[in-house]
Design an enzyme around this catalytic site. Structure first.
Site, PDB file in Angstrom:
ATOM      1  N   TYR A 167       6.600 -20.224   1.440  1.00 37.20           N
ATOM      2  CA  TYR A 167       5.402 -19.486   1.015  1.00 37.20           C
ATOM      3  C   TYR A 167       4.136 -20.076   1.629  1.00 37.20           C
ATOM      4  O   TYR A 167       3.200 -19.338   1.965  1.00 37.20           O
ATOM      5  CB  TYR A 167       5.337 -19.356  -0.515  1.00 37.20           C
ATOM      6  CG  TYR A 167       6.153 -18.163  -0.941  1.00 37.20           C
ATOM      7  CD1 TYR A 167       5.590 -16.887  -0.952  1.00 37.20           C
ATOM      8  CD2 TYR A 167       7.507 -18.285  -1.208  1.00 37.20           C
ATOM      9  CE1 TYR A 167       6.336 -15.775  -1.255  1.00 37.20           C
ATOM     10  CE2 TYR A 167       8.276 -17.167  -1.519  1.00 37.20           C
ATOM     11  CZ  TYR A 167       7.683 -15.915  -1.539  1.00 37.20           C
ATOM     12  OH  TYR A 167       8.435 -14.808  -1.821  1.00 37.20           O
ATOM     13  N   VAL A 209       1.390  -8.093  -1.267  1.00 39.55           N
ATOM     14  CA  VAL A 209       0.936  -9.308  -1.952  1.00 39.55           C
ATOM     15  C   VAL A 209      -0.329  -9.886  -1.300  1.00 39.55           C
ATOM     16  O   VAL A 209      -0.838 -10.909  -1.735  1.00 39.55           O
ATOM     17  CB  VAL A 209       2.054 -10.383  -2.034  1.00 39.55           C
ATOM     18  CG1 VAL A 209       3.183  -9.913  -2.934  1.00 39.55           C
ATOM     19  CG2 VAL A 209       2.579 -10.765  -0.646  1.00 39.55           C
ATOM     20  N   ASP A 210      -0.814  -9.216  -0.242  1.00 42.54           N
ATOM     21  CA  ASP A 210      -2.108  -9.638   0.324  1.00 42.54           C
ATOM     22  C   ASP A 210      -3.227  -9.024  -0.529  1.00 42.54           C
ATOM     23  O   ASP A 210      -2.964  -8.238  -1.438  1.00 42.54           O
ATOM     24  CB  ASP A 210      -2.226  -9.209   1.808  1.00 42.54           C
ATOM     25  CG  ASP A 210      -2.184  -7.694   1.987  1.00 42.54           C
ATOM     26  OD1 ASP A 210      -2.990  -6.997   1.349  1.00 42.54           O
ATOM     27  OD2 ASP A 210      -1.350  -7.184   2.774  1.00 42.54           O
ATOM     28  N   HIS A 229       3.628  -6.359  -7.105  1.00 45.57           N
ATOM     29  CA  HIS A 229       4.389  -7.534  -6.657  1.00 45.57           C
ATOM     30  C   HIS A 229       3.591  -8.839  -6.660  1.00 45.57           C
ATOM     31  O   HIS A 229       3.992  -9.808  -6.025  1.00 45.57           O
ATOM     32  CB  HIS A 229       4.980  -7.271  -5.261  1.00 45.57           C
ATOM     33  CG  HIS A 229       6.044  -6.204  -5.261  1.00 45.57           C
ATOM     34  ND1 HIS A 229       6.552  -5.631  -4.118  1.00 45.57           N
ATOM     35  CD2 HIS A 229       6.693  -5.605  -6.290  1.00 45.57           C
ATOM     36  CE1 HIS A 229       7.468  -4.722  -4.453  1.00 45.57           C
ATOM     37  NE2 HIS A 229       7.566  -4.682  -5.750  1.00 45.57           N
ATOM     38  N   CYS A 267       2.599 -21.438 -13.291  1.00 43.56           N
ATOM     39  CA  CYS A 267       3.649 -22.356 -13.724  1.00 43.56           C
ATOM     40  C   CYS A 267       4.991 -21.628 -13.673  1.00 43.56           C
ATOM     41  O   CYS A 267       5.100 -20.481 -14.123  1.00 43.56           O
ATOM     42  CB  CYS A 267       3.358 -22.822 -15.158  1.00 43.56           C
ATOM     43  SG  CYS A 267       4.734 -23.740 -15.897  1.00 43.56           S
ATOM     44  N   CYS A 307       2.901 -28.660 -12.522  1.00 42.93           N
ATOM     45  CA  CYS A 307       2.019 -27.878 -13.388  1.00 42.93           C
ATOM     46  C   CYS A 307       1.139 -28.846 -14.181  1.00 42.93           C
ATOM     47  O   CYS A 307       1.650 -29.803 -14.771  1.00 42.93           O
ATOM     48  CB  CYS A 307       2.866 -27.022 -14.337  1.00 42.93           C
ATOM     49  SG  CYS A 307       1.887 -26.242 -15.642  1.00 42.93           S
ATOM     50  N   GLY A 322       2.537   3.878   4.245  1.00 45.66           N
ATOM     51  CA  GLY A 322       3.146   2.674   4.809  1.00 45.66           C
ATOM     52  C   GLY A 322       4.195   2.004   3.955  1.00 45.66           C
ATOM     53  O   GLY A 322       4.248   0.783   3.890  1.00 45.66           O
ATOM     54  N   THR A 323       5.027   2.819   3.310  1.00 41.93           N
ATOM     55  CA  THR A 323       6.143   2.205   2.581  1.00 41.93           C
ATOM     56  C   THR A 323       7.437   2.907   2.962  1.00 41.93           C
ATOM     57  O   THR A 323       7.460   4.126   3.158  1.00 41.93           O
ATOM     58  CB  THR A 323       5.934   2.218   1.045  1.00 41.93           C
ATOM     59  OG1 THR A 323       7.088   1.671   0.417  1.00 41.93           O
ATOM     60  CG2 THR A 323       5.671   3.608   0.497  1.00 41.93           C
ATOM     61  N   ASN A 356       2.880   7.774   7.598  1.00 43.38           N
ATOM     62  CA  ASN A 356       3.838   6.786   8.094  1.00 43.38           C
ATOM     63  C   ASN A 356       4.213   7.200   9.523  1.00 43.38           C
ATOM     64  O   ASN A 356       4.463   8.374   9.762  1.00 43.38           O
ATOM     65  CB  ASN A 356       5.097   6.811   7.192  1.00 43.38           C
ATOM     66  CG  ASN A 356       5.973   5.587   7.365  1.00 43.38           C
ATOM     67  OD1 ASN A 356       6.196   5.143   8.491  1.00 43.38           O
ATOM     68  ND2 ASN A 356       6.463   5.047   6.262  1.00 43.38           N
TER      69      ASN A 356
HETATM   70  N1  APR Z   1       0.839   2.563   9.251  1.00 44.04           N
HETATM   71  C1  APR Z   1       1.552   3.095   8.241  1.00 44.04           C
HETATM   72  N2  APR Z   1       2.861   2.807   8.025  1.00 44.04           N
HETATM   73  C2  APR Z   1       3.444   1.942   8.869  1.00 44.04           C
HETATM   74  C3  APR Z   1       2.762   1.345   9.945  1.00 44.04           C
HETATM   75  C4  APR Z   1       1.390   1.692  10.125  1.00 44.04           C
HETATM   76  N3  APR Z   1       0.663   1.169  11.120  1.00 44.04           N
HETATM   77  N4  APR Z   1       3.621   0.517  10.589  1.00 44.04           N
HETATM   78  C5  APR Z   1       4.792   0.601   9.953  1.00 44.04           C
HETATM   79  N5  APR Z   1       4.701   1.463   8.911  1.00 44.04           N
HETATM   80  C6  APR Z   1       5.719   1.841   7.936  1.00 44.04           C
HETATM   81  C7  APR Z   1       7.144   1.679   8.409  1.00 44.04           C
HETATM   82  O1  APR Z   1       7.587   2.821   9.129  1.00 44.04           O
HETATM   83  C8  APR Z   1       7.895   1.530   7.067  1.00 44.04           C
HETATM   84  O2  APR Z   1       8.276   2.804   6.552  1.00 44.04           O
HETATM   85  O3  APR Z   1       5.599   0.968   6.831  1.00 44.04           O
HETATM   86  C9  APR Z   1       6.841   0.903   6.145  1.00 44.04           C
HETATM   87  C10 APR Z   1       7.103  -0.545   5.784  1.00 44.04           C
HETATM   88  O4  APR Z   1       8.323  -0.614   5.083  1.00 44.04           O
HETATM   89  P1  APR Z   1       8.830  -2.006   4.430  1.00 44.04           P
HETATM   90  O5  APR Z   1       8.723  -3.104   5.449  1.00 44.04           O
HETATM   91  O6  APR Z   1      10.154  -1.736   3.803  1.00 44.04           O
HETATM   92  O7  APR Z   1       7.709  -2.323   3.356  1.00 44.04           O
HETATM   93  P2  APR Z   1       7.560  -1.842   1.853  1.00 44.04           P
HETATM   94  O8  APR Z   1       7.948  -0.412   1.705  1.00 44.04           O
HETATM   95  O9  APR Z   1       6.209  -2.256   1.426  1.00 44.04           O
HETATM   96  O10 APR Z   1       8.638  -2.751   1.135  1.00 44.04           O
HETATM   97  C11 APR Z   1       8.716  -2.781  -0.258  1.00 44.04           C
HETATM   98  O11 APR Z   1      10.210  -4.657  -0.227  1.00 44.04           O
HETATM   99  O12 APR Z   1      10.172  -6.297   1.404  1.00 44.04           O
HETATM  100  C12 APR Z   1      10.098  -6.070   0.028  1.00 44.04           C
HETATM  101  O13 APR Z   1       8.845  -6.949  -1.766  1.00 44.04           O
HETATM  102  C13 APR Z   1       8.740  -6.499  -0.428  1.00 44.04           C
HETATM  103  O14 APR Z   1       6.878  -5.233  -1.287  1.00 44.04           O
HETATM  104  C14 APR Z   1       7.949  -5.189  -0.381  1.00 44.04           C
HETATM  105  C15 APR Z   1       8.992  -4.159  -0.761  1.00 44.04           C
END
Ligand code: APR
Length: 257
Positions: free
Chosen positions: A70, A106-107, A122, A130, A157, A197-198, A223
């Site tokens: 970390y 987490v940023d 998250h 702790c 702690c 972006g997920t 995305n």
């Molecule tokens: N803009 C938007 N989306 C983007 C970009 C961008 N510039 N670049 C990549 N992506 C997309 C990817 O195509 C993907 O679908 O962002 C997504 C990232 O997916 P993950 O890496 O799986 O991230 P996330 O969905 O946040 O993951 C969920 O899983 O890794 C664990 O705990 C961690 O919080 C995280 C959780």
């Protein structure tokens, strides 16, 4: 349909929505240079599977290894600055004050861009607590106030003398209940969710767009990858990086007002 047309439709949906929700993941911070969880590993850390390090069991077994992992991640995130996508979301909230962001990141780039009342599923990698939450859940600890041998692993702690750990949610742990409550409340009233972006693979965040959709709401995804799990149910998929698309959505809203 052209991208311009899709963006125009998106801005129309946003303008007429009563309650806006935004769900963000690692992709929104990609253009800020924040390494994603899975691609964070280099050099020494390349030999470890991050999903094996980010667990309470791994920490109990080898606190120094997990703490050092970390510290390395924090170091790599330090130079990151909010990107135009973060700023566009913050501006959107200023114009539509009911907008709330739920993030899996987490940023703290949403907050640094000016977003408020961000629902963090998250945790926050900058914080510590702790491991045993000895003074209640959570028991935050300011490590800058502790003197310890930094080569020895996590600091003790200050309350109970046991370990301090990062304030993030690890695999196998419950999400923070207050944040989950706020997210549910939001999703119960949202008539539009912007999913940015997920990959939509990790629950419960992955289920959130479905909840809004089931209630007749609109799902808009941003995305570059059109095969994410959310794309299947999205009413509009804006294919591209959020740092470029979100400012365009904002500009379309400003044009129309
Ligand atoms: N803009 C938007 N989306 C983007 C970009 C961008 N510039 N670049 C990549 N992506 C997309 C990817 O195509 C993907 O679908 O962002 C997504 C990232 O997916 P993950 O890496 O799986 O991230 P996330 O969905 O946040 O993951 C969920 O899983 O890794 C664990 O705990 C961690 O919080 C995280 C959780």
């Amino acid at each position: 349909m052209s991208m311009d047309e899709l963006i125009k439709r998106t801005s129309n949906h946003i303008r007429t929505a009563r309650q806006l929700a935004v769900l963000t993941g690692a992709g929104v911070s990609k253009e800020s240079g924040v390494p994603t969880f899975r691609d964070a590993q280099e050099g020494l850390w390349a030999q470890f599977d991050p999903t094996q390090l980010a667990t309470p069991f791994a920490f109990m077994e080898n606190p120094k290894l997990v703490w050092d992992f970390y510290e390395y991640r924090r170091e790599r995130m330090r130079p990151a600055q909010p990107n135009p996508g973060h700023y566009a979301l913050a501006e959107l909230q200023r114009r539509y004050p009911s907008l709330r962001i739920i993030t899996q990141n987490v940023d703290d780039l949403h907050e640094r861009a000016g977003s408020t009342e961000v629902i963090r599923l998250h945790g926050n990698i900058a914080g510590n607590k702790c491991f045993f939450n000895c003074q209640g859940d959570p028991t935050p600890v300011d490590v800058s106030q502790i003197e310890w041998d930094k080569t020895s692993g996590p600091p003790p702690c200050p309350h109970c003398g046991k370990w301090v750990r990062p304030s993030v949610v690890w695999f196998g742990e419950m999400l923070p209940s207050e944040q989950v409550r706020r997210a549910k409340e939001l999703l119960n009233s949202a008539d539009l969710i912007l999913v940015v972006g997920t990959s939509g693979l990790v629950s419960p965040a992955a289920d959130m767009p479905y909840l809004v959709k089931q209630r007749g709401g609109v799902v808009i995804e941003i995305n570059p990858d059109s095969s994410s799990a959310i794309a299947r149910i999205a009413d509009i998929h804006l294919q591209g990086p959020s740092g470029e698309i979100l400012p365009q959505v904002l500009a379309a809203l400003l044009d129309a007002s």
